[in-house]
Motif scaffolding. Structure first.
Motif, PDB file in Angstrom:
ATOM      1  N   SER A   1       0.839  -1.196   0.000  1.00  0.00           N
ATOM      2  CA  SER A   1       0.000   0.000   0.000  1.00  0.00           C
ATOM      3  C   SER A   1       0.879   1.254   0.000  1.00  0.00           C
ATOM      4  O   SER A   1       0.948   1.979   0.998  1.00  0.00           O
ATOM      5  N   PRO A   2       1.546   1.513  -1.117  1.00  0.00           N
ATOM      6  CA  PRO A   2       2.510   2.617  -1.146  1.00  0.00           C
ATOM      7  C   PRO A   2       1.900   3.999  -0.920  1.00  0.00           C
ATOM      8  O   PRO A   2       2.536   4.865  -0.322  1.00  0.00           O
ATOM      9  N   SER A   3       0.677   4.210  -1.360  1.00  0.00           N
ATOM     10  CA  SER A   3       0.080   5.539  -1.182  1.00  0.00           C
ATOM     11  C   SER A   3      -0.192   5.824   0.291  1.00  0.00           C
ATOM     12  O   SER A   3       0.032   6.935   0.776  1.00  0.00           O
ATOM     13  N   ALA A   4      -0.653   4.825   1.034  1.00  0.00           N
ATOM     14  CA  ALA A   4      -0.894   5.000   2.471  1.00  0.00           C
ATOM     15  C   ALA A   4       0.422   5.216   3.204  1.00  0.00           C
ATOM     16  O   ALA A   4       0.523   6.081   4.082  1.00  0.00           O
ATOM     17  N   TYR A   5       1.435   4.434   2.837  1.00  0.00           N
ATOM     18  CA  TYR A   5       2.734   4.568   3.487  1.00  0.00           C
ATOM     19  C   TYR A   5       3.327   5.957   3.232  1.00  0.00           C
ATOM     20  O   TYR A   5       3.839   6.599   4.154  1.00  0.00           O
ATOM     21  N   GLN A   6       3.255   6.422   2.004  1.00  0.00           N
ATOM     22  CA  GLN A   6       3.796   7.747   1.677  1.00  0.00           C
ATOM     23  C   GLN A   6       3.042   8.852   2.401  1.00  0.00           C
ATOM     24  O   GLN A   6       3.640   9.826   2.854  1.00  0.00           O
ATOM     25  N   ALA A   7       1.729   8.725   2.508  1.00  0.00           N
ATOM     26  CA  ALA A   7       0.941   9.728   3.226  1.00  0.00           C
ATOM     27  C   ALA A   7       1.338   9.750   4.697  1.00  0.00           C
ATOM     28  O   ALA A   7       1.492  10.829   5.291  1.00  0.00           O
ATOM     29  N   ALA A   8       1.524   8.578   5.288  1.00  0.00           N
ATOM     30  CA  ALA A   8       1.949   8.501   6.681  1.00  0.00           C
ATOM     31  C   ALA A   8       3.345   9.106   6.845  1.00  0.00           C
ATOM     32  O   ALA A   8       3.616   9.820   7.814  1.00  0.00           O
ATOM     33  N   ARG A   9       4.213   8.839   5.905  1.00  0.00           N
ATOM     34  CA  ARG A   9       5.575   9.374   5.955  1.00  0.00           C
ATOM     35  C   ARG A   9       5.577  10.901   5.836  1.00  0.00           C
ATOM     36  O   ARG A   9       6.283  11.593   6.569  1.00  0.00           O
ATOM     37  N   ARG A  10       4.774  11.412   4.891  1.00  0.00           N
ATOM     38  CA  ARG A  10       4.687  12.870   4.703  1.00  0.00           C
ATOM     39  C   ARG A  10       4.182  13.574   5.959  1.00  0.00           C
ATOM     40  O   ARG A  10       4.612  14.675   6.274  1.00  0.00           O
ATOM     41  N   ASN A  11       3.251  12.939   6.644  1.00  0.00           N
ATOM     42  CA  ASN A  11       2.632  13.554   7.818  1.00  0.00           C
ATOM     43  C   ASN A  11       3.294  13.144   9.134  1.00  0.00           C
ATOM     44  O   ASN A  11       2.780  13.474  10.208  1.00  0.00           O
ATOM     45  N   GLY A  12       4.390  12.403   9.065  1.00  0.00           N
ATOM     46  CA  GLY A  12       5.112  12.008  10.270  1.00  0.00           C
ATOM     47  C   GLY A  12       4.363  10.997  11.117  1.00  0.00           C
ATOM     48  O   GLY A  12       4.483  11.001  12.341  1.00  0.00           O
ATOM     49  N   LEU A  13       3.589  10.132  10.498  1.00  0.00           N
ATOM     50  CA  LEU A  13       2.752   9.173  11.221  1.00  0.00           C
ATOM     51  C   LEU A  13       3.269   7.737  11.172  1.00  0.00           C
ATOM     52  O   LEU A  13       2.633   6.838  11.712  1.00  0.00           O
ATOM     53  N   VAL A  14       4.408   7.517  10.537  1.00  0.00           N
ATOM     54  CA  VAL A  14       4.882   6.149  10.333  1.00  0.00           C
ATOM     55  C   VAL A  14       5.110   5.440  11.667  1.00  0.00           C
ATOM     56  O   VAL A  14       4.715   4.280  11.849  1.00  0.00           O
ATOM     57  N   ALA A  15       5.712   6.129  12.618  1.00  0.00           N
ATOM     58  CA  ALA A  15       5.984   5.497  13.916  1.00  0.00           C
ATOM     59  C   ALA A  15       4.683   5.094  14.615  1.00  0.00           C
ATOM     60  O   ALA A  15       4.585   3.995  15.178  1.00  0.00           O
ATOM     61  N   ASP A  16       3.680   5.962  14.566  1.00  0.00           N
ATOM     62  CA  ASP A  16       2.384   5.640  15.183  1.00  0.00           C
ATOM     63  C   ASP A  16       1.694   4.482  14.461  1.00  0.00           C
ATOM     64  O   ASP A  16       1.122   3.596  15.103  1.00  0.00           O
ATOM     65  N   CYS A  17       1.744   4.511  13.147  1.00  0.00           N
ATOM     66  CA  CYS A  17       1.073   3.473  12.358  1.00  0.00           C
ATOM     67  C   CYS A  17       1.745   2.109  12.523  1.00  0.00           C
ATOM     68  O   CYS A  17       1.088   1.083  12.441  1.00  0.00           O
ATOM     69  N   CYS A  18       3.053   2.116  12.742  1.00  0.00           N
ATOM     70  CA  CYS A  18       3.808   0.863  12.819  1.00  0.00           C
ATOM     71  C   CYS A  18       4.053   0.417  14.254  1.00  0.00           C
ATOM     72  O   CYS A  18       4.885  -0.463  14.494  1.00  0.00           O
ATOM     73  N   ALA A  19       3.343   0.990  15.213  1.00  0.00           N
ATOM     74  CA  ALA A  19       3.560   0.652  16.620  1.00  0.00           C
ATOM     75  C   ALA A  19       3.282  -0.827  16.905  1.00  0.00           C
ATOM     76  O   ALA A  19       3.918  -1.424  17.780  1.00  0.00           O
ATOM     77  N   HIS A  20       2.367  -1.445  16.192  1.00  0.00           N
ATOM     78  CA  HIS A  20       2.040  -2.851  16.421  1.00  0.00           C
ATOM     79  C   HIS A  20       3.045  -3.807  15.780  1.00  0.00           C
ATOM     80  O   HIS A  20       3.037  -5.000  16.069  1.00  0.00           O
ATOM     81  N   MET A  21       3.920  -3.299  14.934  1.00  0.00           N
ATOM     82  CA  MET A  21       4.888  -4.141  14.222  1.00  0.00           C
ATOM     83  C   MET A  21       6.127  -4.375  15.080  1.00  0.00           C
ATOM     84  O   MET A  21       6.495  -3.520  15.883  1.00  0.00           O
ATOM     85  N   PRO A  22       6.782  -5.530  14.910  1.00  0.00           N
ATOM     86  CA  PRO A  22       8.034  -5.764  15.641  1.00  0.00           C
ATOM     87  C   PRO A  22       9.037  -4.667  15.309  1.00  0.00           C
ATOM     88  O   PRO A  22       9.158  -4.253  14.157  1.00  0.00           O
ATOM     89  N   SER A  23       9.779  -4.204  16.321  1.00  0.00           N
ATOM     90  CA  SER A  23      10.640  -3.046  16.131  1.00  0.00           C
ATOM     91  C   SER A  23      11.836  -3.331  15.228  1.00  0.00           C
ATOM     92  O   SER A  23      12.186  -2.539  14.381  1.00  0.00           O
ATOM     93  N   ASP A  24      12.483  -4.476  15.409  1.00  0.00           N
ATOM     94  CA  ASP A  24      13.680  -4.743  14.621  1.00  0.00           C
ATOM     95  C   ASP A  24      13.627  -6.163  14.077  1.00  0.00           C
ATOM     96  O   ASP A  24      14.281  -7.066  14.585  1.00  0.00           O
ATOM     97  N   MET A  25      12.810  -6.350  13.065  1.00  0.00           N
ATOM     98  CA  MET A  25      12.580  -7.686  12.509  1.00  0.00           C
ATOM     99  C   MET A  25      13.861  -8.272  11.913  1.00  0.00           C
ATOM    100  O   MET A  25      14.125  -9.447  12.039  1.00  0.00           O
ATOM    101  N   ARG A  26      14.678  -7.429  11.262  1.00  0.00           N
ATOM    102  CA  ARG A  26      15.889  -7.932  10.636  1.00  0.00           C
ATOM    103  C   ARG A  26      16.841  -8.524  11.664  1.00  0.00           C
ATOM    104  O   ARG A  26      17.375  -9.598  11.487  1.00  0.00           O
ATOM    105  N   CYS A  27      17.075  -7.796  12.725  1.00  0.00           N
ATOM    106  CA  CYS A  27      18.001  -8.278  13.752  1.00  0.00           C
ATOM    107  C   CYS A  27      17.488  -9.560  14.395  1.00  0.00           C
ATOM    108  O   CYS A  27      18.263 -10.475  14.650  1.00  0.00           O
TER     109      CYS A  27
END
Length: 163
Positions: free
Chosen positions: A125-151
Motif C-alpha cells: 500500500s505505497p500511497s498510504a505509506y507515503q501519506a503517513a511518511r509525509r505527515n510524520g505518522l509512520v511510527a504511530d502506524c507501525c507501533a504494532h509491528m516488531p521493532s527490529d525484525m531484521r536483527c
C-alpha cells in the motif's frame, strides 16, 4: 467554425436476407468500420481477421458491469484500452465512484494494521505509506509491528546454526 463528422450508412445483409445496418467513420479512414447497429443497440463487431471493434455504446455497456476503472481494466482489457485510446474513458466511467484519495491518520493506521512489517506495508500500500511518511505518522502506524525484525531474524538464524 463548425466541424462536421462524416458518416456513411452501409447496408449489409445476413445470409437469411435480413438487413443489418452498419456505419463507417470517415473522419479517421475510409475503410474503418466503427460499429454495427443491431436494432436500437450498438454492439461490438468482429472483423474477418477476428479482431473486435468497439463502439462508444458498446464500451459504455461493458463498463457498466464494473464498479471501478481497475476492475474494468482487468475484466475487459480490450474495451478499456479502446476507450482510453479514443478518449471515451471519462464518459464510459461516469457511473464509477472514485476511490478515496485522502489518507487521514486514522485511515493510515487502519491500513497499517493489515501488515506485520514496514516493508510489507510499503510494498502493498505505497500511497498510504507515503501519506503517513509525509505527515510524520509512520511510527504511530507501525507501533504494532516488531521493532527490529531484521536483527531478530539474524539472531534466530545464528541461534539455529550454533545449536
Amino acid at each position: 467554425m463548425v466541424l462536421f463528422r462524416l458518416s456513411l450508412i452501409v447496408k449489409a445483409f445476413y445470409m437469411d436476407g435480413s438487413i443489418l445496418g452498419a456505419w463507417a467513420d470517415l473522419s479517421n479512414s475510409f475503410s474503418h468500420v466503427v460499429g454495427v447497429r443491431d436494432g436500437e443497440h450498438a454492439v461490438k463487431e468482429k472483423k474477418d481477421d477476428g479482431k473486435v471493434i468497439w463502439t462508444l455504446e458498446a464500451c459504455k455497456k461493458d463498463a457498466r458491469k464494473y464498479l471501478t476503472r481497475n476492475q474494468w481494466r482487468i475484466g475487459s482489457p480490450s474495451a478499456y484500452v479502446t476507450a482510453n485510446k479514443r478518449k471515451w474513458a471519462g464518459e464510459c466511467c461516469a457511473h464509477m465512484k472514485a476511490k478515496p484519495t485522502v489518507w487521514t491518520a486514522d485511515l493510515c493506521k487502519l491500513d497499517a494494521l493489515k501488515y506485520q512489517t514496514r516493508t510489507q506495508w510499503q510494498k502493498a500500500s505505497p500511497s498510504a505509506y507515503q501519506a503517513a511518511r509525509r505527515n510524520g505518522l509512520v511510527a504511530d502506524c507501525c507501533a504494532h509491528m516488531p521493532s527490529d525484525m531484521r536483527c531478530s531474524n539474524v539472531k534466530m538464524k545464528l541461534d539455529v546454526l550454533l545449536e
